[in-house]
Write a protein that holds these residues in place. Structure first.
Motif: not given
Lengths: 524, 524
Positions: B372-391
């Motif tokens: 929801g920002s103007t930034a690109g990239g994969i986005k921090i929230i996806r990394f947070l969720l990814f780490a949780k999913i892997i756990r």
């Protein structure tokens, strides 16, 4: 966690490793024409290693007295994860106790030996030894052990376990599921022990056939056995510094190509060929081959090999690496098969090839063979499923209400695979990226200094190939890690990281990853 | 597919792009102290481009006569995907029609202009122009347009659409969902139009504040506006060859850091700060900041910035790149924020930094800002969720029957995110690897030849950074693509590939990917 049962199973594993060292002993005697004189140091080293294995087995057996119960998910993971680490440690003893030399007059360290041993069991084939052909540096009997670890690890020591013991109740299935690679574990026989036995029979059969073929093609019995282990386990340890290139024989290379492809094939396909289901019995044997050809994974495997070979051959000719079409296709095909099956035998140093070829081979390192084979890598079936999942997900973007089942060939696959395949994919790729950065940081620049110039970019690429190669159990990498050179110059911390990656890759991540979870060890 | 409705919406988009070109025209006159003399070529070029936009709009409007119905999933995807491509094409007209020079006396090709335009709209900030400071090569008014495309693309032209028009019925939500980055699209207001308006109000507000601050810090109004666009849209186009390093002012750099972080923050957080929910009204304003701080994504974002800055600063000091702590932390912090928010402003050429720093920055390129920002990239929230999913998945290996819901902070997240996040991750990584190989193949070696030496490994790394930089909408890469140099020397086919990657990255893959699916275009 059922500690006693765990301890008892690990004790049996130590016994198995110790017993298999016995096969290396005869080669210390000059009778077989390999050793020039009786290799006292090698012989004593291996005998001592065997005794230590027995002692470890006895201690673990004692610790596990009164073991009860069956193997559940947790125990299966712990046996596979810890079992492989234990095998790696015990397997490193012959190197250490026989004072094997890494480079002339520099003995192997504990980490070196562990690296070499795990590289053997995981069928990676990455080596720290530089003087393979000098028996005063590396005794021939130790070298036999080195190649034999490939053979043990290829089909899986735990599977051998299940085949030999068989009284594991429901646990055998959980054990096999963790050790045999691939997202699906079809069992060809209703009982787990029978499946394990059938797989090992096929494996032993192929070994006998190939070793005889190699002898007929002019190898000595010793070389024949060692290269058979390397080929069928898709390992890649050779007894020569120049690897498969030493023989300079097109016949031997062609034989290797055929058997590497066989080793990269799902072993249950061989079983189906030899024991067709009752319905198919009336079909003549040559029609049965259609069953194999119609298997989507195998077809994709062969198709990938052909495609990459054509691309490599054309590129090798256009870039002027080889002048003759015959030479280009020979090295192109051999390298393609060697990398995709994660064997890692080499005939030429592909680190010298063009950019395109190198990048293509780096990509191919992730492909791997079929599920249920001895090959490493991500496995072709996961790529097929991944492509299907991406299609389904993209379609979902514009047809949110359509639900599609995951199909491969004519079969519907279980829904849980959707999540598992994608998680596996992203986990392997993330692990690759993080380890690459880590290796690049902990590895000093010394290997990549050309006079005063430091070749930073070369280092980045070489480290990437080392990580990809270890994680996918291939062996050789690019640059300083080409098939002609090896990991000898890497630092101790770098080798340790790569050793962990080999274990992670061979056991398909989870059996090692869970060991780091505190909740895994908690009793609940 | 509702072709008429599609056509009508695209017509409105063309009108919008044409109209916004109008704002660049004043800078062609020397009144504002930027242009030395009236820039006839630039002025006429932009006027002509506006006329073409109007003509395209008219044609599309005519083609869409009698349009009916509402925007469904399919149309939303088509409008966003095709709309951005159309905006890229129309946005390239000012460069072409004003005969802007790529390098001295070499005019831009069609592909060059398309690259620059898409790089602007997607807020990538990768440039093919080398002589930014010479108005005889690049008219000042065209340069303003170049920076203005950032501003339009940052918050999203389709969102602007929704804000201005608003009578799209249920379709507005589908449109915004495709254009606003991030896996979740919370709406701060019950109605889509109000949400879009609120977002644009905050965006305009921040723009006004920052441009005034820049003027107070000594920039000319022209530079102030251009750099405001680059900062708030996390784009990174500058009006100077040396990028942000030109000003040599710590104050300006600190201002940029603050506003880059603001631009990388989820805009709904600003909304919550300004318009707290009724319950929270009684809380004093400074306590409200806690709401922002307690937001897990924002906290992880800030924490990552701090961690990477510390690592970079220590490494820059240890490796001897900078002698003084102040210098090291200044460039370390600026570069970290510039890369993680995918802005791409540069104060120093980080391609010259140590291996560790370069590898860290290459990794950081994938992080991106908040959803929801103007930034690109994969986005921090996806990394947070990814780490949780892997756990969760690893835990599943030893507790197959435990079912856990996906939580972030105190919220339970919808279950579909599990699949979506992992698919997105693996798709971005696969796309990175495949495009890297492709770019490495289609790009000739000429840029990487040092006398007779060809720097193959350098090429591999530079291409990797070019792909990562384009896919994540950052801009500068490593080596020949550092903040001080640019994509000017790349081949036409290479630029085209990177342009597609920018679009894929900005629209988070699916709006572009579906365009290649035949079943997307079929009427069903």
């Amino acid at each position: 966690m059922n500690w006693r049962l765990l301890s008892r199973l690990l004790s049996l594993l130590s016994l198995l490793v110790g017993a298999s060292m016995f096969l290396s002993l005869p080669w210390a005697f000059p009778v077989f024409g390999v050793a020039v004189q009786f290799e006292q140091q090698g012989f004593l080293g291996i005998v001592l290693a065997m005794l230590i294995c027995m002692a470890v087995a006895a201690c673990l057996w004692y610790a596990g007295r009164g073991a009860q119960g069956t193997i559940l998910h947790k125990e299966a993971l712990a046996v596979v994860g810890l079992g492989w680490i234990l095998a790696g440690i015990l397997g490193s003893l012959p190197y250490l106790l026989s004072r094997t030399m890494r480079t002339p007059e520099i003995p192997m360290t504990v980490i070196d030996a562990f690296f070499e041993s795990v590289s053997g069991f995981t069928t990676t084939g990455a080596s720290v030894l530089t003087e393979l052909e000098n028996p005063s540096q590396i005794p021939k009997c130790v070298m036999f052990w080195r190649c034999f670890t490939h053979w043990l690890g290829g089909m899986g020591i735990i599977v051998l376990f299940v085949a030999l013991l068989g009284h594991l109740g429901g646990g055998g299935k959980a054990l096999m599921q963790r050790e045999v690679p691939g997202p699906l574990n079809e069992t060809v026989k209703p009982r787990v022990r029978e499946t394990a036995l059938a797989m090992w029979k096929i494996y032993v059969g192929l070994t006998l056939v190939l070793s005889i073929v190699f002898i007929l093609e002019g190898m000595s019995p010793y070389d024949s056995l060692c290269h058979t282990f390397g080929t069928l386990a898709t390992g890649g340890f050779s007894t020569y510094n120049r690897s498969a290139g030493h023989f300079e024989s097109v016949t031997i290379e062609m034989t290797m190509i055929v058997f590497m492809i066989a080793a990269g094939t799902n072993f249950s396909l061989f079983y189906l060929l030899l024991n067709p289901p009752p319905k198919a019995k009336k079909i003549p044997w040559y029609r049965r081959a259609e069953v194999v050809y119609n298997e989507p994974e195998w077809r994709a495997f062969i198709f990938t090999i052909l495609l990459v070979t054509v691309a490599l051959t054309v590129n090798l000719l256009v870039s002027g690496t080889y002048r003759h079409f015959g030479e280009a296709i020979r090295h192109g095909l051999f390298t393609t098969v060697s990398i995709i099956t994660t064997t890692g035998f080499g005939t030429e140093d592909f680190g010298q090839w063009s950019d395109f070829s190198r990048a293509l081979l780096l990509l191919l390192m992730f492909a791997g063979g079929c599920a249920g084979s001895t090959a490493g890598g991500i496995k072709i079936i996961r790529f097929l499923l991944f492509a299907k999942i991406i299609r389904v997900e993209t379609e979902k973007a514009f047809r949110p209400n359509v639900i599609r089942s995951l199909r491969l060939g004519r079969e519907n696959l279980p829904d849980r695979l959707r999540q598992e395949v994608v998680v596996y994919f992203s986990l392997v790729l993330s692990l690759f990226v993080v380890s690459w950065m880590l290796l690049n940081t902990i590895e000093p620049d010394t290997l990549w200094q050309n006079g005063n110039d430091s070749l930073k970019a070369e280092k980045l690429i070489d480290c990437a190939s080392a990580v990809a190669s270890s994680l996918n159990n291939i062996g050789p990498g690019l640059g300083v890690l080409g098939p002609a050179s090896n990991y000898s110059g890497f630092s101790q911390q770098g080798k340790f990281l790569l050793t962990i990656l080999m274990l992670l890759g061979r056991l398909e991540l989870f059996a090692i990853l869970v060991l780091f979870f505190p909740s895994f060890w908690r009793n609940q």
